[in-house]
Design a protein around this motif. Structure first.
Motif, short mmCIF file in Angstrom:
data_model
loop_
_atom_site.label_atom_id
_atom_site.label_comp_id
_atom_site.label_asym_id
_atom_site.label_seq_id
_atom_site.Cartn_x
_atom_site.Cartn_y
_atom_site.Cartn_z
N PHE A 173 -4.98 -0.84 -3.17
CA PHE A 173 -3.87 -1.57 -3.78
C PHE A 173 -2.84 -0.59 -4.35
N LEU A 174 -3.32 0.46 -5.01
CA LEU A 174 -2.39 1.46 -5.57
C LEU A 174 -1.63 2.19 -4.47
N ASP A 175 -2.28 2.45 -3.34
CA ASP A 175 -1.57 3.09 -2.21
C ASP A 175 -0.47 2.17 -1.69
N TYR A 176 -0.73 0.88 -1.67
CA TYR A 176 0.29 -0.08 -1.23
C TYR A 176 1.47 -0.08 -2.20
N LEU A 177 1.19 -0.03 -3.51
CA LEU A 177 2.27 0.00 -4.49
C LEU A 177 3.12 1.26 -4.33
N ALA A 178 2.44 2.39 -4.08
CA ALA A 178 3.19 3.64 -3.90
C ALA A 178 4.08 3.58 -2.66
N GLU A 179 3.56 2.98 -1.59
CA GLU A 179 4.34 2.85 -0.36
C GLU A 179 5.56 1.95 -0.57
N CYS A 180 5.41 0.93 -1.41
CA CYS A 180 6.51 -0.01 -1.68
C CYS A 180 7.36 0.41 -2.86
N ASP A 181 7.02 1.55 -3.47
CA ASP A 181 7.74 2.06 -4.64
C ASP A 181 7.76 1.03 -5.78
N ILE A 182 6.57 0.47 -6.08
CA ILE A 182 6.42 -0.50 -7.16
C ILE A 182 5.57 0.15 -8.25
N ARG A 183 6.05 0.10 -9.47
CA ARG A 183 5.30 0.67 -10.59
C ARG A 183 4.19 -0.30 -11.00
N VAL A 184 3.00 0.24 -11.24
CA VAL A 184 1.85 -0.61 -11.55
C VAL A 184 2.05 -1.36 -12.87
N GLU A 185 2.84 -0.77 -13.80
CA GLU A 185 3.06 -1.43 -15.09
C GLU A 185 3.91 -2.68 -14.96
N SER A 186 4.63 -2.83 -13.85
CA SER A 186 5.54 -3.96 -13.70
C SER A 186 5.11 -4.94 -12.60
N ALA A 226 -11.31 -6.77 -8.44
CA ALA A 226 -11.08 -5.34 -8.73
C ALA A 226 -9.63 -5.11 -9.15
N ILE A 227 -8.70 -5.73 -8.45
CA ILE A 227 -7.28 -5.56 -8.77
C ILE A 227 -6.95 -6.15 -10.13
N SER A 228 -7.55 -7.28 -10.47
CA SER A 228 -7.32 -7.89 -11.78
C SER A 228 -7.78 -6.96 -12.90
N LYS A 229 -8.96 -6.36 -12.74
CA LYS A 229 -9.45 -5.42 -13.76
C LYS A 229 -8.53 -4.21 -13.86
N LEU A 230 -8.07 -3.71 -12.73
CA LEU A 230 -7.17 -2.56 -12.73
C LEU A 230 -5.88 -2.88 -13.47
N THR A 277 3.78 -8.03 -10.65
CA THR A 277 3.75 -9.46 -10.97
C THR A 277 2.70 -10.17 -10.11
N PRO A 278 2.27 -11.38 -10.50
CA PRO A 278 1.33 -12.12 -9.65
C PRO A 278 1.85 -12.35 -8.24
N GLY A 279 3.16 -12.55 -8.10
CA GLY A 279 3.74 -12.73 -6.77
C GLY A 279 3.57 -11.50 -5.90
N GLN A 280 3.69 -10.33 -6.50
CA GLN A 280 3.53 -9.10 -5.72
C GLN A 280 2.07 -8.88 -5.33
N VAL A 281 1.14 -9.32 -6.16
CA VAL A 281 -0.27 -9.25 -5.77
C VAL A 281 -0.52 -10.16 -4.57
N ASP A 282 0.06 -11.35 -4.58
CA ASP A 282 -0.08 -12.26 -3.43
C ASP A 282 0.52 -11.64 -2.16
N GLN A 283 1.66 -10.96 -2.31
CA GLN A 283 2.27 -10.28 -1.16
C GLN A 283 1.34 -9.21 -0.61
N TYR A 284 0.65 -8.50 -1.51
CA TYR A 284 -0.30 -7.48 -1.05
C TYR A 284 -1.40 -8.10 -0.21
N PHE A 285 -1.90 -9.25 -0.61
CA PHE A 285 -2.99 -9.87 0.14
C PHE A 285 -2.51 -10.38 1.50
#
Length: 410
Positions: free
Chosen positions: A36-49, A85-89, A51-59
Motif C-alpha cells: 500500500f505504501l509503495d502505491y502511495l509513493a507511486e501516486c505521490d500521495i502522503r500517508v498523513e492525508s 493491515a492498512i487500517s492499522k497502518l 482518505t477512505p476514497g483513496q483506500v478504495d481506489q487502491y483496492f
C-alpha cells in the motif's frame, strides 16, 4: 517519503509484536502495508492525508493487478486481511482511522449538533445504559438523515404525521412486529426530544404507533438441567486456552444467570478470592451487587486465569483467545458453538440468555420469592421478572384443575 514509510513499517511491526500477534500474521501485515505504501509513493500521495476514497481506489488497483497476475478474480474475502493491515497502518500514521466524516454544509453541522445534544440528554438526564443509548442514537441518525435529505434542516419545523408515517413505512419491510415496535419507541423518543427543544412545534409522539404487542406473548428459549450439565461437561473436556475460558464463562452463565455485558465487563479486581465473592455491575440498571463465589465457578476461573488467559494489560477477566488480546464484547458465537458441540438444540434463540432464563426457572421452581429472583438477576422492576413465569409451563400443568364434565365428553 521512503524513510517515513520504513519508520511506519517498523512502528506497525512493534505494535503487532507487543500485542502478541502470531509472527506469520505480523509478516503478512508488513507485506500488505508495504504494498500500500509503495502505491502511495507511486501516486505521490502522503500517508498523513490518505482518505477512505483513496483506500478504495487502491483496492480497485490491487484487484486489477491480481487479475493480471493470476488470470482470475480474487475471492470475495480476499481484501479482508489487506484492509485490516492498512487500517492499522493508517491509525498509526494519522492517529485515528477511519476519520470522522466531513460535515459539509450548514444542514450537516446542524444534524450533527442535534445528535450530540440528544446523546447527552439520553445519558445525563434519562440515565440510559450504553446499549440503549447506542440503539436510540442509530435510529436518531437514520431518521434525521432521512428527513434532512427530503427537506433539509428547515423541514423539521413542518414535520407532520404523514412524514412520520412515511418513515415508519420505510423502516417496516423485513422487520418483525417486536422490532418494528422498538423502532416506534425509539422514534417517539427522538421526536419528543425535538419537540421539547423547540425544533418541532407540534408534539407528534401520540401519532407514532407501533404494532400491538401482548404481554408475555413470546416464550423465551431456555435449557433444562440435563442440557446445562451436558454443555458444561462438553466444554470441560476442552483443555485448550479457549476451552478453559469458555468453560469459566459457561459456569458464570449457568450459576448466576448473568447478562452478556456483565460477564464481558467483569474485571480482575471484581473477583475477591479472600472473601469468596464476585462484584457484578448490572449493565441495564447501572446497579452493583455482590455474589458468592461458588466452588465450581471459582475453580473454572482459577484454571482459566492460571493456564488459559494470555498475557495482556487488559483488566477484564475474559479476553480474546487470539491477538489482539482485548476484552470480549460478544458471547453469542461462543455459546452457539458450545451448545452445538454438546448436541443441545433449544428451540428459538441460542445465545447466552438461554442460561439466564434457565436460572430464573430453577429459582421459580425452588419457590424463591420474585423479589429475590429480581435482585439476583439485576432487574429494576418485578415486571421484568414476570416474563420468566411463563417458562415454568411444566409446573403450571402440574397444578392445573380438571374441567368439570370433560370425563363425560371423552
Amino acid at each position: 517519503m521512503l524513510k517515513l514509510h520504513d519508520e511506519l513499517i517498523a512502528k506497525l511491526t512493534n505494535f503487532l509484536t507487543e500485542r502478541n500477534y502470531n509472527p506469520v500474521v505480523v509478516a503478512n501485515h508488513r507485506l500488505y502495508a508495504r504494498a500500500f505504501l509503495d502505491y502511495l509513493a507511486e501516486c505521490d500521495i502522503r500517508v498523513e492525508s490518505v482518505t477512505p476514497g483513496q483506500v478504495d481506489q487502491y483496492f480497485h488497483y490491487a484487484i486489477e493487478d491480481f487479475q493480471a497476475r493470476y488470470g482470475r478474480d480474487p475471492s470475495p474475502r480476499w481484501h479482508k486481511l489487506p484492509r485490516t493491515a492498512i487500517s492499522k497502518l493508517l491509525r498509526l500514521a494519522q492517529g485515528k482511522w477511519p476519520p470522522e466524516p466531513e460535515l459539509t454544509g450548514p444542514d450537516a453541522a446542524f444534524r450533527h449538533a442535534i445528535c450530540c445534544e440528544y446523546e447527552a440528554w439520553l445519558r445525563d438526564e434519562r440515565g440510559l445504559a450504553s446499549a440503549s443509548i447506542a440503539a436510540a442514537m442509530w435510529e436518531a441518525r437514520n431518521f434525521l438523515r432521512w428527513q434532512f435529505d427530503r427537506g433539509g434542516g428547515a423541514g423539521l419545523a413542518t414535520l407532520n404525521v404523514r412524514d412520520v408515517d412515511l418513515y415508519m413505512d420505510m423502516r417496516g419491510p423485513g422487520l418483525r412486529r417486536k422490532s418494528l415496535a422498538d423502532v416506534a419507541e425509539r422514534l417517539r423518543s427522538v421526536v419528543r426530544y425535538l419537540h421539547r427543544t423547540g425544533r418541532i412545534p407540534t408534539d407528534l409522539t401520540p401519532h407514532i404507533i407501533g404494532p400491538m404487542l401482548y404481554a408475555y406473548e413470546d416464550v423465551p428459549s431456555t435449557l433444562d438441567t440435563e442440557q446445562i450439565a451436558a454443555v458444561l461437561a462438553a466444554a470441560k473436556t476442552d483443555l485448550s486456552p479457549r476451552g478453559l475460558r469458555d468453560h469459566a464463562i459457561l459456569q458464570l452463565l449457568a450459576t448466576y444467570g448473568l447478562r452478556e455485558g456483565e460477564i464481558c465487563r467483569l474485571r480482575l479486581e471484581d473477583v475477591n478470592w479472600r472473601e469468596e465473592s464476585l462484584h457484578i455491575r448490572h449493565t441495564k440498571t447501572n446497579a452493583h451487587s455482590a455474589m458468592p463465589l461458588l466452588a465450581p465457578v471459582g475453580e473454572a476461573l482459577f484454571d482459566y486465569l492460571r493456564h488459559g488467559r494470555p498475557r495482556t494489560e487488559a483488566r477484564e477477566v475474559f479476553v480474546r483467545s487470539c491477538a489482539p488480546y482485548i476484552a470480549m464484547t460478544n458471547l453469542y458465537g461462543m455459546v452457539r458453538g458450545r451448545l452445538s458441540a454438546a448436541g443441545v438444540e433449544p428451540p428459538g434463540k441460542r445465545g447466552p440468555h438461554v442460561f439466564r432464563h434457565a436460572r430464573a426457572v430453577e429459582m421459580l421452581r425452588a419457590s424463591v420469592p420474585q423479589k429475590i429472583i429480581g435482585d439476583v438477576l439485576g432487574h429494576r422492576s418485578t415486571e421484568s421478572t414476570n416474563t420468566y413465569l411463563k417458562l415454568a409451563t411444566d409446573d403450571l400443568r402440574a397444578v392445573a384443575l380438571d374441567v368439570p364434565g370433560m370425563e363425560v365428553l371423552s
